[in-house]
Structures are given as C-alpha cells and as structure tokens.
Design a protein around this motif. Structure first.
Motif, PDB file in Angstrom:
ATOM      1  N   ALA A   1       0.838  -1.200   0.000  1.00 12.39           N
ATOM      2  CA  ALA A   1       0.000   0.000   0.000  1.00 12.39           C
ATOM      3  C   ALA A   1       0.872   1.250   0.000  1.00 12.39           C
ATOM      4  CB  ALA A   1      -0.921  -0.005   1.208  1.00 12.39           C
TER       5      ALA A   1
ATOM      6  N   TYR B   1       3.693   1.540  -1.591  1.00 12.80           N
ATOM      7  CA  TYR B   1       4.130   1.726  -2.973  1.00 12.80           C
ATOM      8  C   TYR B   1       3.020   2.304  -3.834  1.00 12.80           C
ATOM      9  CZ  TYR B   1       8.404  -1.104  -2.488  1.00 12.80           C
ATOM     10  OH  TYR B   1       9.639  -1.573  -2.148  1.00 12.80           O
ATOM     11  N   ASN B   2       1.792   1.906  -3.514  1.00 11.44           N
ATOM     12  CA  ASN B   2       0.654   2.237  -4.362  1.00 11.44           C
ATOM     13  C   ASN B   2       0.558   3.723  -4.679  1.00 11.44           C
ATOM     14  OD1 ASN B   2      -2.439   3.235  -4.066  1.00 11.44           O
ATOM     15  ND2 ASN B   2      -2.307   1.436  -5.347  1.00 11.44           N
TER      16      ASN B   2
ATOM     17  N   LEU C   1       2.760   5.893  -5.061  1.00  5.85           N
ATOM     18  CA  LEU C   1       3.795   6.398  -5.957  1.00  5.85           C
ATOM     19  C   LEU C   1       3.273   6.529  -7.374  1.00  5.85           C
ATOM     20  CD1 LEU C   1       6.723   4.140  -4.718  1.00  5.85           C
ATOM     21  CD2 LEU C   1       6.480   6.582  -4.295  1.00  5.85           C
ATOM     22  N   GLN C   2       2.245   5.727  -7.695  1.00  7.28           N
ATOM     23  CA  GLN C   2       1.743   5.719  -9.057  1.00  7.28           C
ATOM     24  C   GLN C   2       0.722   6.816  -9.320  1.00  7.28           C
ATOM     25  OE1 GLN C   2       0.358   1.663  -8.935  1.00  7.28           O
ATOM     26  NE2 GLN C   2       2.028   0.994 -10.235  1.00  7.28           N
TER      27      GLN C   2
ATOM     28  N   ILE D   1       9.834   3.838 -10.641  1.00  4.59           N
ATOM     29  CA  ILE D   1       8.440   3.613 -10.246  1.00  4.59           C
ATOM     30  C   ILE D   1       7.783   2.803 -11.356  1.00  4.59           C
ATOM     31  CG2 ILE D   1       6.240   4.707  -9.726  1.00  4.59           C
ATOM     32  CD1 ILE D   1       7.788   7.061  -8.615  1.00  4.59           C
ATOM     33  N   GLN D   2       7.212   1.666 -10.983  1.00  7.53           N
ATOM     34  CA  GLN D   2       6.707   0.721 -11.964  1.00  7.53           C
ATOM     35  C   GLN D   2       5.302   1.088 -12.415  1.00  7.53           C
ATOM     36  OE1 GLN D   2       8.841  -2.133 -12.586  1.00  7.53           O
ATOM     37  NE2 GLN D   2      10.202  -0.830 -11.397  1.00  7.53           N
TER      38      GLN D   2
END
Lengths: 1018, 507
Positions: free
Chosen positions: B50, B52-53, B55-56, B278-279
């Motif tokens: 969560a 990481y989430n 970052l998008q 960032i993926q």
C-alpha cells in the motif's frame, strides 16, 4: 341560493305529482341542540330516487309508496336519521350535529388519539383521498394532500422512486421520513397496493415523532392497512381501471434547416470550414427525435378485497395486479406488480387477542437509464441533431454524422436495452396482546420484512456502421462483445417489539395513558453479482452465464458481500388529560444502534407537548360559529440515524491498493485504510418547536389548521475536508447544522347546496431552509456536476439554503469589439460574448466571482382539491403546485458544440444591437460563454392539475337485481394540465441525493393519463 | 392476580431485558478493519505494498470535490524550467500550469494541492506500516525489509515535499483528530528525518543483486543510498554525497546501459542502470477517476492530431541547442520534424495539428504496445526512471568538484560522455573533457552534462534551484529570487490548518 332552493323544490314536487298514487307524508326537521328549524335537509324515501328538501321553515312534504316506506333525513354536518313511515302522516326529525371529526381517532405512534386531544402536529389522509387518484406508489397519494409535506418524483419512469420532505430538508445525507406500516418500521413502501390502505398519518413535529427516537428526525409516515371489523358481513370489493398515458409536452427544438444554419455559422465563427452536408439548409428534412422515443403507453390495475368479521375474529384479504408501460420505450420501461395480503385478528378469550398480517408482493421492472446527460434515451433524443433519422431506408439504425461522443441513437439504445429487476417481497407480522389487568395491556409483536431481488443486465453486440468496419462509425455506436451481469440481493429486517399500555380514567375525571415499550431490530443485506462476456448468442432469452464462449479460459468476474446493522430502543410516553380541556404529553426514548461509534452508542430523545381545547371557554362558547378551537405547542428532539452507513464508525481496510513488480510486471495486492475512523460517530439531532391552532367552524363546514415550526438539525453528518497532512480521506463527522422554519396552513370547507354536496380544501406551506454550520472552517461543499456546462453547479455553504445554484452573474452581451476590449476583466471577450460580472472588483473574472444564481427550494408549495356529489354523480378535482423554485437546465451538451439546441438559440447575437440576451454561436469559446451562469437557471414554478375525475354510481335498483351492493364507474385524467414557464420537459424535477436538487439532465417526464375505471362492492 | 397473569407479567418483564448490549456490536464481515489488520506476515506485506501504491498517483481527485488534477513531477521539474514549455491544446489547457511556468502560479491551484495531498497520503501509509509492522509476529529479516521499504518511501515523499515547498509539516505517525492542525517544520529538520529514514533503509534493504526477478521494482539498498546521496547534495553536503555515491559505484551493482537509446524503451525498463524506478503496467484496467497501475505520462507527452496524445512537455529551442553536434542523446530525447514517431506516423506540423517543432521522445510508446483492454490513455506502461546510474555518476562528479578533486570529477563526467558517444554513430562526437577544462568551466561542463543526459526527466528546475542558478537562468521566465525557489503552499491547507501553516514568502 333561495332561487336554487325554490327550483329544486319545484322539481321535487314535480316528481311527486308524477306519481299520483302513494301516501303523503309531511313534517318538520329541527336541530337537536337548539330546536331551530333546519332548511335544505334532504328527505329521501329509502331505496328510491324519491326525494325532497325542507324549506326555510324546516318543513317538507313527500309522497311515498306506502306504509312500509322509510324516510332518511340527511344534511351536511349532522348525523343522518332514518325513520319508518308506518301509519303516520307526520314524521318529524331532530338531527344532532355531527362533530364526528373531533371524535375521530387518529393513529399516532404506538397508539391512537382523539383528534380533539392531539397535541402534536399530525396530518391525516384517509383512504378515499388515496384511492381517488389512481396511483402506482403510495407516496404519490401524499402529494399535495398534507401541509408541510413535499413530494417530488425523481423520474416519470414507471416504478421510479419519490423524494418526500416533511417540513424541509433537514439533513445533507438522508432526508426521507420513516415509514411505519401497521406499527412496523418498514424498509420501503413500494410493496403496498394503495387500495389496501385505510389511513395515513403524517407525524410532522418532534412530539409526535419522538417515540420513534433516532429514526424519527425526518418525520414519520404511519400507514394503517384495511382490516376487517367484528361482526361484519362478508364484503367483497373489486376495482379496476385502464388508462392510456401520453407525453404532455415536447420541447421546442431547432428543425433541420435552423440547425444547419446555426452549425454553419458556428463553424465559420471558429474559423472552421462549413460541412458539405449542411451546405443547403432549406433542402434538409427534419426528423423529430422526441416523436420517435415518446409513445402512448397503457396502464392497468385490478384489485380485489374481502373483509369479514365474526364475534371473535376478523379477516381482510386483498390482492391486486398492476402494470404500467413507459411513455419512453413502451414495454422497455414497464413496471408490473402483484400483491396479495391477509390480515386477520382473533380473540382468544376475553383478555387475549392475536393478530397476523401477511403481505406478499412480486415486482417486475424493466428499466431504461434515466436522469443523466450522456447515456439516457431522453437526454440523447433532445441532443441528437434533427437531420439524422432513427433508421436508414433498409431499416437498420443510423448514426449521426454530425455529433460524435456519447450522444448515440436513442431509438437503438431503447431497442438494445435489457435491464430487468425482479423483486419478491414478503412482509409479515404477528402479535399477541394480553390484558394483564383491566387497564393494563401487554402486546408483543414479531415482524419480518424480507426482500429478494434479482437483476439481469444483458448488453448485446451491435454495430450501427454501414457494413462491417465502417470507418466513420462513432465509438459509441458499436459494441463488439456482448456481456451479461446477473445479481442477487437479499435484504431482511427482523423486529421484536414489546409494549405495555396503561389507560385509566382517574377519579377526578382526568385521563392517564402510559405507553412503554422495548423494540429491537436487526437488518441484514447480502449481495452477489456475476458477469461474463462473449455469450454464444446475442439474444436476451439465452443470456445466462454458462452460455459464455469464454467459460473455460477466462475467469468470470464475481463479487458479493454482506452488511448488517442493529437497533435497540426503549421508550415511554405519558399522556395526561387534565379535565376536558388540557392534554399534556411527554415522550422519552433511548436508542442505540450498531451504526454509532463506540463513544456514542446510545442517545436520548425527549419531547413535551401540550394542547388546550378552548371550545368550552366562555368567550369561545358564546360564538356559536366556533365548534372547536384548540391551541397546541410542542418541543422535542428526534434523531436521524438513517443517513449513516452501517460501518462508517470504523475505518475499513481496502484490498485494492495495488502495485506491480517483476520483469513480467505482475500486479500485487496492497491493503490499507482509505478513510479515517470516527468512534464518535452518532445520529443527527433534529430539534423542533411547533405551535399550532386547530379550529372547526360553522357546524363542521369549515375546518382550519395553522402551524408554525422551527426545526434545527444539529450534529449533521458532513464529509468535511481534512488537512492533507492527515493522509487519509475524511469520513463523515457530526459537525454540520441546518435550520428549517415554516408556516403551514390548511383549510377545508364542506357544504350542501340543494342536492349538491361539495367540499373544497387546500393547503399551503412556506418553508425556509438554511445551512447554519459546516464544521471547523466552514468549508462549503460543491456538488452537482453537469457535463454540458463542465462545472459543479450546486453549492452548500453557511447562511444559505442547501445545494443552491452557484455561478456567474451575467450583465448582457458585448455589442462591439471596443466594448469587449474595454472590459479588461474578460480578456478573451469579443463582440457577441457574454458579459460576466466581476463581483469583487479585482479586475479578473474567476472563481471568486461566483454568486448565488438560483434557489431550488420553493417559496411555497400548495395543494387544492374540490369534490362534489350530485345524486349519483361525483366529481373531484385535485391540483398541486410549487412556486418560487428555480431549476437548472442542464439538458444540452454545450461542451460538444454539435448537438441540437432549443429554439431560443435562434435568438443568438448576430450583430450590434441584435440581442442583449443570447451570445454569438461559435465552435470556439475563449470567453467561456457556456460557463455556469444565470443563463442556465430558469423559474421552475408550476401548477399541475393532478387529477380530475367524474364518476357515476349505478342505480340501486339495477344493482339489486344483479345482487351487487354498489357499482361505480368513472373516467379520470391525471396530470391533465401543467402551467409552468419552464422550458424543459417537466418542471417537477426531484433530487439526486440531498445535495443535488432541481437539476434537469434530460428528465424523464411524467405522463398525462386518461383512464376509465370501475369500483364494485358486492 | 392469578397465576396466568403473574406468568405473563414475568414474561413481559423479562422481554424488557432480553437483548444484551452485544446485540449492537456489529462488525463488518467484508474487509477487515484496523482492529483485525496487521495480524500476520501477509498483512504486513499488503500494508507495505500500500505504501508503494501512492507512488503511481499522477492524476488525482482533489479531496472534497470531483475535480481531477494531473500533478506529474515533470510538470514542476521540466515545464517550470527552461527545458520545455507546457503545450497542450492551447492556453486554456491546464491554465494553472501556464501560470506556474511564468512564475505567476497561485496558491489556489489544484496542481500543488493534489501534489501535497498525495504526498501526505503516501506518508500516512508509511507511518502506519512503520508503526504496526514491528508488532507483527513474523520472520525478522522480512520484517526489517518491510520496515526498510516503508522508511525509504517515506523519505522519498518528504524529499519531494521539501524540494517543492520548503518547510513542511513533519508527520511521523498517524494523527489523532486533536492533532490534525499541524504547523510547518523547518526544512533542515525534514532533511534530517529523511537522512534518518534512509539510513535505516540502507541497513535493512537488500541489494539489487540479491532480489529475485519477480521482485524487481522493490526498493533496494542502492535506491536508498542514491536517494541519501541526493539528499546530501541538495543540502550541499558534498562529503557524504561523494562517499555515498562512491559506495554505489564500488558496489558493482549497477553499470551504464551500453546504448543510451535503449534506456527509455520497454526492454530497457529496470535495466542495468536503473536504481529507483516507479513501476507501471498497461494491463490493470484503470480509468480516469481511478488510476490503477498505468501511467498517464505516455498520453500526456505524446503529440496531438493523429498521434492521439495531449501534447504536453514541449522541448524548447534552447534545450535542443544545448546538445553538442553528434550527441545521440538529442535523438533519444526529442522528436524533430520529419522523424517517425514509432508506428504512429511521421511527425509534421500537419500531422500534429500544432505549431510545435519538437516533442518529448522519452515516454513515447507505440500504438501496437498500448493497453490490451480498456481506455489506453490512463494505462501507459512506461516506468518512471527516478534515479539512474548516470545521475549518481554525475552527482559524484559534482561532489568531487566541490571538494576540490577536479580530476575525479572529470573522469566521472567522461564515463557518462563515453557511453553517450558509444551510443551514436560518430566516434569523434562528444570528446572527453580534458584537463584544460577546469574551475568554473568544469562546473559548467558538469551542469551541461546533467542537462543533456537527464533532459526531460523532471530534474532541471530542482537542479537549477539547488545549484543557485535559477534566478539567472530563468530570469526571462519571470523567476524572482527569494520567492520562486519553492512553490506556494496550497491555500486550502493553510485554511484547514487553522492558520498554523504559514505561506511561503512572496505568495
């Protein structure tokens, strides 16, 4: 008046002389109270049409068939008397005044009260008023009948809901009242057949609704269904009507030539080349899209009821079938309802009673999308260009070459629509009542309200292109893959209530009544949805999940969940009657709910009310034109717990905060809370003060009710923005407040002129709504997005009514480029553009210059009814209206530049001095002429003749031969005329939630209906 | 009173107390609540993901309304600088960004409000993870790794905040309602916290070589070290910057991709030089109001007209002029008239319908590579290369320069130039910098190399500010020294803080 009497007397004597045989009877009719002669009294020989009237001295003469005849004496405001003739030649009658209205028993929360003693503000509607207008939903029967109750439909589509506001909008979340049917709070009244309703009481003030505690904040609608009575002979009634509906209005839109002229002008103003297809405007043929989607639609109702009573039991059984097609889409907008109910009571000995109510309803609905500006048949029909035809010559549906984007062919949309709802509803309750002592009764009731719903949405493939792979085919006119969604919902309420009632007349003549009780409610709702695409055939008949071609490979999409809540309440009401004149009442209720946060589980709701029956006071009693005068006042606090979600007190962890990792870029699941939690979450508190006067005047001929109220809602739930540093999204907190103040006035007049009995009544309510608090910082709330305008149009802020219209004020049109250049606040303006007012004078027209441009709340609402009976004919007229409310016309998609427009667009600016109202038309809009402004706000005041009915009761003689008790046939019209200045399809636009009121996005209008029907009593 | 009556009274009395108060304790059965979350390792992992989430998030709903605001880092890093200008369909497209480009930006702007809200949302999830994961019973190494990731991401968000706004509230734990109205913490303390977080991350995060292929994209030791080096550089603390960047170089974890042209292709994602990326993926089915795992950058930076993009981030002439002749990085960064835009057609003024002569190339994707389902616009796949190895090398050069070691500085600049030369067709292009370039000229060379190597990747504005050159370079865009080094604090946040948060100077 006297001439009329003479004329009728003449006619009457003519009738008498025609029958030269028979026995002559004469006499005088007087009033029982004072012995005064009563003129105008109807004297009729029972079982015949043979009648006459008393003259100014109260005297009459009538020739009857013989000694076996019976005379019936009747007059408005008096109890009828029936006297046998026998051998006498003189029959005198003494009639007593019927102030029955006062002894009338009105259902209030957990009990009844006499109208003369009620100290709260209660509006009543009886079954005759309900069935006088053929309605589908019971809420429609409330429209305009009770002061302070505003009912607006949310759509004209069959089966759609209504918004009801009792004394104004008191909440930002849920402002609908609580419905209680036969004592059981219900989840919705769409299962009822209006013909099964005996009476409706509307509890408007805090004192009357207080006994419902945390759920009574928006008012309570108490519905009592018909039941049998003891020792009643079997009675069977059958009612049926058939009606034809049609649209009552089409909007005036541009025709093909006008559209082409304006489009060409618009394109060249933006520097675009004209379209070849529009090169010759006068040669274009107009296609009327409104004509295409609207059609005549039928509706039909059959209902029967059976009631009977013995010494120790009574039974009422009823059933009905109702079906209604929509004026848009015909059977694609159909609603169908089957109801069946059994209502029984039994005595188990002297002190023990049982009762059962069982209702079963089956509903089917086929629904079209409604009330949005991009995907509804009505919205699309109004925006579609008037050149494209619905079908090409080969019969296939056509697409528009002029409009791109989401305005697709509405006729095709209706044809491919498959959205079916089926609901089976079971509502049942069972009670046992035991007389513990002579005036102490205990009653325990268990009830269940179960709704099983299923939905089926099938989206077939379609392609409006000319041949496969038509490159000009717009994206919205093509669906390559079909899909199916099936869903099942189950919703249930279980309740158990235990009540003790103590009713004693004290030795000094005072009356004491105590009701105390305990109620518990458990609610549960589960849902399950599955969907698949690529079904083998494109036919809705075969639309089932297993017919998907991808069954083996692709995972189906499925979701489902469960939500529950529970309520507990303890309550007590004490009614004390001090002598005959003063009634006092006090209620206290303690409610707890699973929806409230742990810190505020329980709430206490008190109320007090008092009524003073002033009829016996010397200065009142001496005025014989005042029959009854009561002054009442009340204060109380109720709660509104229905606007809270079941789990809003906590912070749910959401499993969708995903990311992606890996060389293959695979989605991985993350989870976390989305909102802050609120352990302090509690109900909204509605505090109301009410003062009212009830008066009956002129021997029951005139009846007046006047009320003044102030209703404040505190701890109103609002999602108020939180500082960004909190991180999570805000959840609702109890920080807002609002106030509604108003005056209600109702008057009814009954009278009899000769053989014509008539009643006239009306009510009017003035309500002012204002938001008084929006939490710390008082951040206003913006809602109501309208695509065509590209902005939010509704605004809720402190000091103003809820959800008023917010935008720019206009001040005419720039007539010359010099004028436009001189106005530096609008740098992009040129001649023909709209002048927007720079309210704060800062030299720039921006968001700070928005002001209130309209108020969707009416200044007042009113209803008026008129009924008359003449011999076997009856006539009724009912109209209602609202005045002073504004509507926002958001129908047309100005953002697309290519849609059809109302004829007012022809008034566009074409040169200096041409108009100061409408701007120039152009595909480019650097000055943002189409931004939200008062140009889109219109006066929505209207008056609608809701119902006109003419009925005829067939003569008793014919009925007796067929052994039918009574048969009445009637013709009626519903929504016959609507008087309004609003340019859209219907001025009666409801709301989408409490924060979007009166916004027209292509409203599905209500229909004008003509019907004929019959009521039969066996 | 007979027995029957007594029984009934008793029954009635009992019904009054029949229901217990647990009757009102109704817990949600779908989805957990904070009460029953963080119980096991799987919960800890979900909570970390969560973090990481957020970052998008590029196009976000402003809290409290339904208005969407794009707020890409390259809006602020490239468009506000002299590398590119806004573009779009005209002046009316993203007018707030137009104002910021000319340093007339308003504190009422949605752009900066969305950026602020998303950053603190990301921080809230990291705070939650750092607070609750220690209490979970699970394998210590995994636990430490999750803590390291949360700490790294929190530091990343604060890095973005402090470079955008200067002094910002420092929130290290989820707030209670009484604490909602925070005030600003001096930037120096925020930097100190960033450093603390990154030190923790460096300690716990594995090296990139130690993680499996399926975990590519997770924070690594290298990412934490590189960000820490940058943090020191932004505070002009050159010694630690030099040491940390040297750590990365010496670790052997990363090396420069052979062909510069490969870096910004799909195959070049998470390449050898990728330190922190960032993926994004194109197959998550996101849409405008709900950005899932796709990126909007592809469609936003693509040309309009037949190419179907929105046409933002238009490279400026002076940026194109910065490139030396024969530098292949120009061709890799910028589309010029006559170029083929992948499989979408030839770039001409007619085919784009706009007068611009250049377009960004680094985030271009072919039509054939677009999202396999749903709306392709919110579902681009291009990862955001936040920190590349070349960036670290150039920071090392800059640090060495400031610490007096010009020779090493030159060497590292030449590493970067050498790769660029090898990516082109002319072996004589981009000659290595010799000893004759020294002093201020060397610094200029370093700055030049940064601009052409990392062009249009969102660095320029922030570089100019930290290098102290913004007032001079951006003067004709209207940059005012002492004011425009930071962006204004959103006025909504000032109001909601009850005045505790003060506005930046000059706004």
């Amino acid at each position: 008046m006297k001439n009329l009497l003479l004329a009728f007397s003449f006619l009457a004597t003519m009738t008498v002389t025609a029958f030269s045989q028979g026995k002559a009877v004469t006499g005088t009719v007087t009033a029982a109270e004072d012995g005064q002669a009563l003129p105008g009294v109807t004297v009729v020989e029972k079982g015949t049409q043979n009648a006459t009237f008393t003259d100014l001295d109260g005297q009459y003469t009538l020739t009857v068939a013989g000694e076996e005849a019976t005379l019936i004496f009747s007059f408005i405001g008096y109890t009828p008397q029936s006297l046998a003739v026998g051998a006498k030649a003189e029959i005198n009658a003494s009639l007593s005044a019927d102030v029955a209205g006062l002894e009338e028993v009105i259902v209030v929360g957990y009990g009844n009260q006499k109208r003369s003693k009620i100290s709260g503000a209660v509006g009543t509607i009886d079954s005759k008023e309900i069935t006088s207008m053929p309605v589908l939903r019971t809420e429609q029967a409330l429209q305009g009948r009770a002061a302070g109750v505003q009912v607006t439909q949310n759509s004209g589509q069959p089966g759609s809901t209504q918004s009801i506001r009792i004394r104004g909008t008191g909440s930002l979340n849920n402002a609908e009242p609580l419905y209680v049917i036969d004592g059981i709070p219900s989840g919705g009244i769409d299962y009822l057949n209006p013909a099964d309703i005996a009476s409706i009481s509307i509890l408007k003030d805090a004192a009357s609704a207080a006994i419902y505690g945390a759920r009574g904040g928006n008012g309570v609608v108490l519905i009592t269904t018909k039941s049998g009575s003891k020792n009643q002979k079997p009675q069977i009634t059958y009612e049926s009507y058939y009606g034809v509906q049609e649209p009552w209005k089409y909007m005036a839109l541009l025709n093909a030539e006008e559209y082409a002229i304006l489009m060409n002008e618009s394109r060249s103003a933006a520097g675009l080349t004209p379209l070849a297809a529009l090169a010759n405007p006068s040669a274009l043929e107009t296609f009327d899209w409104q004509d295409e989607i609207f059609e005549r639609a039928a509706m039909m109702n059959h209902s029967f009821s059976f009631t009977k009573g013995t010494e120790s039991s009574s039974t009422a059984i009823g059933g009905s079938y109702f079906t209604q097609d929509g004026i848009v889409g015909g059977d694609k907008g159909n609603f169908e309802r089957y109801t069946f109910r059994v209502n029984t009571r039994q005595d188990g000995g002297e002190r023990f009673r049982l009762g059962q109510n069982v209702n079963f309803t089956h509903l089917n609905r086929s629904a079209l999308a409604e009330n949005n500006e991009f995907a509804t048949p009505v919205g699309r029909a109004l925006n579609m260009d008037p050149i494209t035809q619905a079908r090409r010559d080969d019969g296939s549906f056509a697409y528009s070459n002029f409009i791109d984007s989401d305005i697709a062919n509405p006729a095709n949309q209706i044809a491919i629509n498959n959205d079916f709802w089926t609901t089976n509803r079971f509502v049942g309750s069972s009670f046992a009542e035991f007389d513990l002592l002579s005036n102490l009764t205990f009653r325990s009731t268990m009830s269940v309200d179960l709704s099983l719903g299923s939905q089926r949405i099938f989206n077939p493939t379609y392609d409006l292109g000319i041949g496969p792979n038509d490159p000009d085919r717009p994206a919205y006119e093509f669906r390559p893959v079909n899909s199916l969604i099936l869903g099942e919902n189950k919703w249930s309420n279980w309740q158990w209530e235990n009540i003790v009632t103590y009713d004693k007349e004290l030795s000094n003549g005072d009356e004491l009544k105590v009701v105390a009780g305990y109620s518990s409610l458990k609610n549960r709702s589960t849902s399950f949805y599955g969907s698949r695409d690529s079904l083998a055939t494109n036919d809705v008949q075969y639309a089932y999940l297993n017919n998907s071609l991808n069954a083996a490979e692709q995972a189906p999409s499925a979701n489902g969940g469960i939500s529950e809540s529970a309520f507990i309440g303890q309550f007590m009401r004490v009614d004390y009657g001090l002598g005959d004149a003063i009634s006092l009442a006090g209620t206290i209720r303690r409610d707890g709910s699973s929806r409230f946060g742990v810190n505020n589980r329980y709430g206490i709701f008190p109320s007090f009310s008092a009524a003073w029956n002033m009829t016996e006071l010397p200065w009142v009693a001496e005025k014989d034109w005042i029959d009854f005068l009561k002054l009442r006042a009340s204060w109380g606090q109720n709660g509104n717990a229905d606007g809270i979600g079941n789990y809003d007190y906590t912070s749910l962890v959401y499993n969708g905060l995903n990311y992606t990792f890996g060389g293959d870029q695979v989605q991985v699941n993350g989870a976390g809370p989305i909102n802050t939690s609120n352990p302090d979450l509690k109900w909204e508190t509605v505090e109301q003060t009410n003062i009212g006067i009830d008066a009956d005047l002129y021997k029951g001929k005139l009846n007046i009710v006047l009320d003044y109220f102030v209703k404040s809602t505190n701890d109103m739930l609002a999602v108020v923005p939180l500082p960004g540093v909190v991180g999570y999204l805000p959840s609702a907190t109890n920080v807002a407040s609002a106030k509604n103040t108003g005056v209600e006035f109702m008057v009814n007049h009954r009278n009899q002129v000769g053989a014509v009995e008539y009643a006239i009544g009306g009510n009017i309510s003035f309500i002012r709504n204002e938001v008084t608090g929006l939490g710390e910082g008082g951040q206003p709330i913006s809602t109501g997005s309208v695509f065509g305008i590209g902005d939010l149009v509704a605004y809720t802020e402190i000091g103003q009514p809820i959800a008023y219209f917010y935008g720019y004020e206009t001040a005419g049109i720039f007539q010359t480029d010099e004028e436009a250049a001189a106005n530096t606040a609008l740098p992009e303006a040129q001649a023909g553009d709209v002048i927007f007012v720079d309210q704060n004078g800062d030299g720039v027209v921006d968001g700070e210059d928005k002001v209130m441009i309209g108020n969707p709340h009416p200044d007042f609402t009113y209803g008026f009814n008129f009924e008359a009976n003449y011999k076997s004919f009856d006539f009724s007229l009912f109209l209602q209206g609202a005045h002073g409310n504004d509507l926002l016309n958001g129908v047309f998609r100005y953002d697309l530049n290519t849609t059809n427009l109302p004829v007012s667009a022809l008034e566009r600016w074409t040169g200096e001095g041409s108009t100061n109202v409408y701007p120039r038309i152009s595909h480019s809009d650097p000055n943002q002429n189409n931004r939200i402004s008062d140009r889109f706000v219109e006066d929505g005041s209207f008056m609608r003749i809701k119902n006109v009915q003419l009925g005829y009761t067939l003569p008793e003689s014919i009925m007796q031969r067929l052994s039918i008790g009574k048969c009445r046939v009637y013709v009626a019209a519903s929504n016959l005329f609507t008087f309004t200045n609003y340019s859209g399809l219907d001025p009666e636009i409801g709301s989408r939630g409490t924060l979007e009121i009166g916004i027209d996005r292509g409203f599905y209008p209500s229909a004008r209906t003509f019907m004929a029907g019959v009521n039969v009593n066996f | 009173m007979n027995l029957k009556t007594a029984l009934f009274i008793g029954f009635f009395a009992s019904t009054l107390v029949a229901c217990k108060s647990e009757f009102l304790d109704v817990k949600p059965l779908v989805g957990s609540t904070e009460a029953n979350f963080f119980l096991n390792a799987a919960d800890a992992e979900s909570a970390t993901i969560a973090c990481y989430n957020n970052l998008q998030q590029e196009v976000t709903n402003i809290q409290g309304s339904s208005q969407l605001a794009p707020h890409f880092r390259w809006y602020f890093g490239d468009i506000v600088s002299d590398d590119s200008h806004k573009g779009g369909s005209g002046d009316g497209d993203e007018p707030e960004l137009f104002l910021f480009e000319n340093f007339q930006g308003l504190s009422s702007s949605k752009l900066i409000l969305a950026e602020w809200q998303v950053a603190y949302r990301g921080i809230a999830y990291c705070n939650l993870a750092l607070d609750r994961i220690p209490g979970v019973e699970m394998d210590e190494t995994d636990k430490n790794r999750f803590l390291g990731e949360a700490a790294f991401i929190r530091a990343f968000w604060y890095f973005n905040l402090v470079t955008m706004y200067g002094d910002v509230p420092l929130i290290l734990a989820n707030l209670a309602p009484s604490e909602y109205q925070q005030s600003r913490t001096p930037a120096s303390e925020v930097w100190a916290q960033i450093e603390t977080d990154l030190e923790l991350a460096r300690q716990y995060l594995p090296k990139r070589s130690g993680i499996s292929v399926s975990e590519i994209g997770r924070a690594t030791w290298g990412a934490a070290t590189a960000l820490l080096a940058k943090a020191h550089a932004y505070q002009s603390e050159w010694a630690p910057c030099r040491d940390l960047t040297y750590d990365i170089v010496g670790s052997g974890e990363y090396f420069l991709e052979g062909d510069y042209n490969n870096i910004f292709t799909e195959a070049g994602e998470n390449g050898p030089g990728s330190i922190w990326e960032i993926q994004y993926m194109n197959a998550s089915g996101g849409n405008w109001g709900n950005q899932l795992e796709g990126t909007f950058t592809n469609v936003f930076t693509r040309a309009r007209g037949q190419f179907g993009g929105y046409g933002f981030n238009i490279p400026e002439q002076n940026f194109v002029d910065e490139f030396e002749s024969g530098d292949p990085r120009l061709g890799a960064s910028v589309f010029q008239l006559g170029d083929q835009m992948g499989d979408r057609g030839e770039f001409t003024l007619e085919s784009t319908g706009m007068p611009h002569e250049y377009y960004t190339k680094k985030f271009f994707i072919n039509a054939s590579d677009e999202a396999p389902f749903g709306d392709p616009n919110p579902n681009g796949y291009s990862n955001d290369r936040v920190i590349r190895y070349a960036d670290v090398l150039l920071f090392h050069a800059e640090a060495q320069y400031h610490l007096g070691d010009e020779a090493t500085a030159r060497t590292f600049v030449n590493f970067v130039r050498g790769r660029a030369r090898a990516s082109g067709t002319d072996p004589n292009a981009l000659p290595a910098i010799g000893d004759d370039v020294a002093g201020a000229d060397l610094l200029e060379a370093i700055y030049h190399e940064r601009r052409v190597e990392l062009g249009l990747e969102g660095h320029r504005f922030f570089d100019l500010v930290r290098q102290g050159r913004a007032a001079q370079v951006l003067a004709d865009q209207g940059f005012v020294a002492g004011v425009n080094e930071v962006f204004p604090i959103p006025e909504v946040e000032i109001t909601l803080s009850g005045g505790n948060i003060t506005q930046n100077n000059g706004y």
